[in-house]
Design a protein around this motif. Sequence first.
Motif, PDB file in Angstrom:
ATOM      1  N   MET A   1      43.940  45.226  45.860  1.00 16.02           N
ATOM      2  CA  MET A   1      43.833  43.919  45.232  1.00 16.02           C
ATOM      3  C   MET A   1      44.109  44.049  43.745  1.00 16.02           C
ATOM      4  SD  MET A   1      43.159  41.618  47.402  1.00 16.02           S
ATOM      5  CE  MET A   1      41.976  40.406  47.763  1.00 16.02           C
ATOM      6  N   ILE A   2      44.884  43.102  43.250  1.00 20.22           N
ATOM      7  CA  ILE A   2      45.181  43.041  41.822  1.00 20.22           C
ATOM      8  C   ILE A   2      44.563  41.764  41.291  1.00 20.22           C
ATOM      9  CG2 ILE A   2      47.014  42.876  40.092  1.00 20.22           C
ATOM     10  CD1 ILE A   2      48.796  44.404  42.119  1.00 20.22           C
ATOM     11  N   GLU A   3      43.872  41.898  40.157  1.00 21.14           N
ATOM     12  CA  GLU A   3      43.219  40.746  39.551  1.00 21.14           C
ATOM     13  C   GLU A   3      44.036  40.290  38.343  1.00 21.14           C
ATOM     14  OE1 GLU A   3      38.785  40.544  39.577  1.00 21.14           O
ATOM     15  OE2 GLU A   3      39.110  40.567  37.404  1.00 21.14           O
ATOM     16  N   ILE A   4      44.440  39.018  38.373  1.00 21.32           N
ATOM     17  CA  ILE A   4      45.197  38.441  37.262  1.00 21.32           C
ATOM     18  C   ILE A   4      44.560  37.110  36.865  1.00 21.32           C
ATOM     19  CG2 ILE A   4      47.371  39.585  37.857  1.00 21.32           C
ATOM     20  CD1 ILE A   4      48.316  36.967  39.146  1.00 21.32           C
ATOM     21  N   THR A   5      44.798  36.707  35.633  1.00 25.32           N
ATOM     22  CA  THR A   5      44.290  35.426  35.161  1.00 25.32           C
ATOM     23  C   THR A   5      45.471  34.482  34.973  1.00 25.32           C
ATOM     24  OG1 THR A   5      42.465  36.528  34.053  1.00 25.32           O
ATOM     25  CG2 THR A   5      42.921  34.264  33.387  1.00 25.32           C
ATOM     26  N   VAL A   6      45.477  33.412  35.744  1.00 25.96           N
ATOM     27  CA  VAL A   6      46.565  32.440  35.713  1.00 25.96           C
ATOM     28  C   VAL A   6      45.974  31.073  35.389  1.00 25.96           C
ATOM     29  CG1 VAL A   6      48.435  31.361  37.018  1.00 25.96           C
ATOM     30  CG2 VAL A   6      47.858  33.766  37.430  1.00 25.96           C
ATOM     31  N   ASN A   7      46.460  30.482  34.324  1.00 28.65           N
ATOM     32  CA  ASN A   7      46.010  29.155  33.898  1.00 28.65           C
ATOM     33  C   ASN A   7      44.486  29.085  33.757  1.00 28.65           C
ATOM     34  OD1 ASN A   7      48.699  28.469  33.941  1.00 28.65           O
ATOM     35  ND2 ASN A   7      48.589  27.509  35.945  1.00 28.65           N
ATOM     36  N   GLY A   8      43.922  30.182  33.222  1.00 35.96           N
ATOM     37  CA  GLY A   8      42.494  30.234  32.952  1.00 35.96           C
ATOM     38  C   GLY A   8      41.613  30.609  34.124  1.00 35.96           C
ATOM     39  N   ARG A   9      42.202  30.818  35.288  1.00 38.08           N
ATOM     40  CA  ARG A   9      41.427  31.174  36.480  1.00 38.08           C
ATOM     41  C   ARG A   9      41.758  32.591  36.916  1.00 38.08           C
ATOM     42  NH1 ARG A   9      42.103  27.805  41.303  1.00 38.08           N
ATOM     43  NH2 ARG A   9      40.168  28.803  41.860  1.00 38.08           N
ATOM     44  N   THR A  10      40.722  33.363  37.163  1.00 38.19           N
ATOM     45  CA  THR A  10      40.922  34.715  37.666  1.00 38.19           C
ATOM     46  C   THR A  10      41.267  34.641  39.146  1.00 38.19           C
ATOM     47  OG1 THR A  10      39.393  35.611  36.046  1.00 38.19           O
ATOM     48  CG2 THR A  10      39.860  36.986  37.956  1.00 38.19           C
TER      49      THR A  10
END
Length: 150
Positions: free
Chosen positions: A1-10
Amino acid sequence: MIEITVNGRTQRVDAEPDTPLLWVLRDWLGMTGTKYGCGIAQCGACSVLVDGQAMRSCQVPVESVAGQQVLTIEAMADHPVGSKVVEAWIAAQAPQCGYCQSGQVIAATGMLLQTPKPTEDDIAGAMTNLCRCGTYLDIAAAVKRAAGTA
């Protein structure tokens, strides 16, 4: 699993680390505002902001944006600079077919974050996304309007 933050949401995505960010946004997260154009980072239809810098997501491995803020076209209406760009785009009637416009808005927002009062040369140097309809003059006018220099 990769965790990214997109448009303020993790977001946690089960993708290979070298999967292009474009496909993670579209296929894993269902965010289809970022468009596929050429796949070789030439046209700019896939542009997103990564920590305020416009990047062409078709060539950005998803693992490389872990820990950074990714903004897509879906967030521009709520972004302080992006909302000015969107308003200017509408006022200038910049789009024709509209396919490239999400990438154009992202590129303009990224440029205005770096250069709030751009010259014509700044605009020409930063707005390198391709538009098959040829609305470059309308795009430049919209950028100037968003910057308050029109």
